[in-house]
Design an enzyme around this catalytic site. Structure first.
Site, short mmCIF file in Angstrom:
data_model
loop_
_atom_site.label_atom_id
_atom_site.label_comp_id
_atom_site.label_asym_id
_atom_site.label_seq_id
_atom_site.Cartn_x
_atom_site.Cartn_y
_atom_site.Cartn_z
N THR A 1 6.05 1.18 11.28
CA THR A 1 6.13 0.94 9.83
C THR A 1 5.05 1.75 9.12
O THR A 1 5.32 2.41 8.10
CB THR A 1 5.96 -0.56 9.53
OG1 THR A 1 7.00 -1.28 10.19
CG2 THR A 1 6.04 -0.84 8.04
N ASP B 1 11.84 -12.84 11.59
CA ASP B 1 11.46 -12.77 10.18
C ASP B 1 10.41 -13.86 9.95
O ASP B 1 9.89 -14.45 10.91
CB ASP B 1 12.70 -12.98 9.28
CG ASP B 1 12.45 -12.56 7.84
OD1 ASP B 1 12.35 -11.35 7.59
OD2 ASP B 1 12.31 -13.43 6.97
N SER C 1 6.17 -3.88 15.52
CA SER C 1 6.77 -2.80 14.71
C SER C 1 5.79 -2.20 13.71
O SER C 1 6.12 -1.24 13.02
CB SER C 1 7.99 -3.35 13.96
OG SER C 1 7.60 -4.43 13.13
N ARG D 1 15.24 -16.05 8.95
CA ARG D 1 14.10 -16.64 8.25
C ARG D 1 14.16 -18.14 8.42
O ARG D 1 15.20 -18.75 8.16
CB ARG D 1 14.13 -16.25 6.77
CG ARG D 1 12.96 -16.78 5.99
CD ARG D 1 12.80 -16.09 4.65
NE ARG D 1 12.40 -14.70 4.81
CZ ARG D 1 11.94 -13.93 3.82
NH1 ARG D 1 11.86 -14.42 2.60
NH2 ARG D 1 11.59 -12.67 4.03
N LYS E 1 21.68 -11.29 7.12
CA LYS E 1 20.45 -12.08 7.23
C LYS E 1 20.86 -13.50 7.53
O LYS E 1 21.98 -13.92 7.19
CB LYS E 1 19.70 -12.03 5.89
CG LYS E 1 18.24 -12.42 5.98
CD LYS E 1 17.35 -11.22 6.28
CE LYS E 1 15.91 -11.63 6.39
NZ LYS E 1 15.02 -10.49 6.62
P1 NAI Z 1 -0.08 -8.92 8.06
O1 NAI Z 1 0.05 -10.37 7.76
O2 NAI Z 1 -0.47 -8.50 9.44
O3 NAI Z 1 -1.14 -8.24 7.07
C1 NAI Z 1 -1.25 -8.55 5.73
C2 NAI Z 1 -2.73 -8.47 5.36
O4 NAI Z 1 -2.85 -8.64 3.96
C3 NAI Z 1 -3.58 -9.56 6.02
O5 NAI Z 1 -4.71 -8.99 6.65
C4 NAI Z 1 -3.96 -10.45 4.85
O6 NAI Z 1 -5.25 -11.05 5.02
C5 NAI Z 1 -3.96 -9.47 3.72
N1 NAI Z 1 -3.83 -10.08 2.40
C6 NAI Z 1 -3.15 -11.20 2.04
N2 NAI Z 1 -3.28 -11.42 0.72
C7 NAI Z 1 -4.04 -10.42 0.23
C8 NAI Z 1 -4.51 -10.09 -1.06
N3 NAI Z 1 -4.23 -10.86 -2.13
N4 NAI Z 1 -5.28 -8.99 -1.21
C9 NAI Z 1 -5.58 -8.21 -0.14
N5 NAI Z 1 -5.16 -8.47 1.11
C10 NAI Z 1 -4.40 -9.56 1.29
O7 NAI Z 1 1.31 -8.26 7.64
P2 NAI Z 1 1.87 -6.83 8.03
O8 NAI Z 1 2.78 -6.96 9.18
O9 NAI Z 1 0.75 -5.86 8.08
O10 NAI Z 1 2.78 -6.52 6.77
C11 NAI Z 1 2.21 -6.09 5.54
C12 NAI Z 1 3.31 -6.03 4.49
O11 NAI Z 1 4.30 -5.10 4.90
C13 NAI Z 1 4.05 -7.36 4.27
O12 NAI Z 1 4.40 -7.45 2.90
C14 NAI Z 1 5.29 -7.21 5.12
O13 NAI Z 1 6.36 -7.99 4.60
C15 NAI Z 1 5.58 -5.74 4.97
N6 NAI Z 1 6.34 -5.17 6.07
C16 NAI Z 1 5.87 -5.24 7.34
C17 NAI Z 1 6.59 -4.69 8.39
C18 NAI Z 1 6.09 -4.72 9.79
O14 NAI Z 1 6.68 -4.02 10.64
N7 NAI Z 1 5.04 -5.44 10.12
C19 NAI Z 1 7.90 -4.02 8.15
C20 NAI Z 1 8.27 -3.94 6.75
C21 NAI Z 1 7.51 -4.52 5.76
#
Ligand code: NAI
Length: 356
Positions: free
Chosen positions: A157, A122, A153, A51, A87
């Site tokens: 996920t 991260d 990923s 991070r 980490k």
């Molecule tokens: P991303 O950034 O691509 O998508 C997140 C989405 O949430 C964005 O479209 C954003 O506009 C939206 N968003 C932000 N604030 C919001 C709110 N208050 N209300 C509604 N929508 C909102 O992130 P990603 O990769 O899809 O990850 C989603 C979650 O899953 C994160 O918390 C991430 O830490 C977690 N995660 C992701 C993994 C991965 O492989 N990408 C693996 C494990 C966990």
């Protein structure tokens, strides 16, 4: 390299099982200031991303790396990956101080641990950064596909979250058939998008919300019948799938949930530990986030173990079996899902002789 005399006394260092090793890394020439925390190698080499973040002070950075590395032990153990938890954090604003020299210096520190710690991406670091770190160590994953990485990923996920939802539905309603069930997906970014695809494919009625209109336009254009709402958390849904930010389950929001199941990808969904009891009191089944969202980690671990994409996907589907085991224990032993998941991790670590 230096060590801090205060680390051993911190509650985040010695809670449940103590961290094995914490390394403070300084490279004057590139300006690198980093901390690597190895929480446990009981089940295998520790894995966890780097991070890169403008922490206000070193103590905050230390707290974060201790907390995150412990979380990685649990996430890897519950996914049955034969890996431990670690980490690293780089202190500073990546937009201002990130240079190839600094990343290479970080790579040399990672390399000095001889494989006890494997890094990945991260917040604040990318696959391209892992390529640079990889010039100085082979103990790095999640590189670009051009450099042997496994790419985005998010699809795996989402697959893990989907199978967790199916297992939870079976536990709550006696059937994993989602037709006629309404699922509210909060956040249609990388993971949420793929989850919507899987849910609609399974016949669920899907509502979504996002703060980004482009993300919603993509959903509207690709999926007929998906409803766009301002918020899904307090909408009349059967399943709430948080896939945006953490801590959406808090003292204010839980009383307004109408969902019977909460299961999504977001990390750290509970604002504090007491929230799980509030969910239980309301008869809401919560699938612990680090169980449901383990697909990304399984993919990265697959790079290290050199498994095929199909083998990794099969492991992700098996997250559903873990959720069945957890929810089975919650019913039989009248305990929370969070406690049941922690018990399983601790049993696995004890079996490996970690003294947990
Ligand atoms: P991303 O950034 O691509 O998508 C997140 C989405 O949430 C964005 O479209 C954003 O506009 C939206 N968003 C932000 N604030 C919001 C709110 N208050 N209300 C509604 N929508 C909102 O992130 P990603 O990769 O899809 O990850 C989603 C979650 O899953 C994160 O918390 C991430 O830490 C977690 N995660 C992701 C993994 C991965 O492989 N990408 C693996 C494990 C966990």
């Amino acid at each position: 390299m230096q060590t801090s005399s205060h680390v051993f006394d911190r509650p985040d260092f010695s809670d449940d099982v103590s961290h094995e090793q914490v390394i403070f890394c300084r490279d004057e020439r590139s300006g690198l200031k980093a901390i690597i925390a190895i929480h446990s190698t009981a089940l295998g080499p520790s894995l966890g991303g780097t991070r890169f973040y403008p922490y206000p002070d070193e103590s905050t950075a230390l707290t974060d790396v201790l907390r995150l590395s412990r979380g990685m032990t649990y996430k890897a153990a519950i996914a049955g990956l034969g890996l431990g938890g670690g980490k690293s954090v780089i202190i500073g604003d990546p937009k201002r101080i990130k240079t190839p020299e600094l990343l290479e210096a970080h790579g040399r520190f990672v390399d000095s641990l001889g494989g006890r710690y494997i890094t990945a991406g991260d917040v604040g670091t990318t696959s391209e950064d892992m390529d640079i770190i990889g010039r100085c160590t082979r103990h790095v994953a999640a590189r670009t596909t051009a450099h042997g990485g496994s790419g985005d990923s998010a699809p795996l996920t989402a697959l893990g979250v989907f199978h967790s939802i199916l297992a939870a539905a079976e536990s709550v309603w006696g059937s994993s058939d989602l037709s006629g069930r309404r699922v509210g997906v909060e956040g249609t970014g990388k993971v949420g998008y793929h989850l919507v695809r899987l849910l609609t494919g399974a016949g669920a009625d899907v509502s979504v919300c996002d703060v980004d209109s482009a993300a919603l336009d993509r959903i509207r254009s690709e999926f007929d019948g998906v409803t766009v709402l301002d918020r899904v958390i307090d909408a009349p849904v059967d399943i709430y799938a948080p896939c945006a930010l953490g801590a959406t389950l808090n003292d204010a929001s839980v009383p307004d949930l109408s969902a019977r199941i909460v299961c999504g990808a977001a990390n750290n969904q509970l604002a504090h530990d007491g929230i799980e009891q509030l969910l239980n009191n309301r008869g809401i089944t919560w699938v612990p986030d680090y169980v449901a969202n383990g697909g990304g980690l399984i993919q990265v671990a697959g790079e290290i173990r050199r498994v095929t994409r199909e083998q990794a996907a099969a492991q992700v589907v098996a997250i559903g079996d873990t959720v069945r085991e957890i929810l089975g224990r919650t019913r039989q032993l009248n305990m929370s899902a969070g406690q049941a998941a922690r018990d399983i991790v601790q049993e696995r670590m004890r079996a490996a002789g970690s003294g947990m």
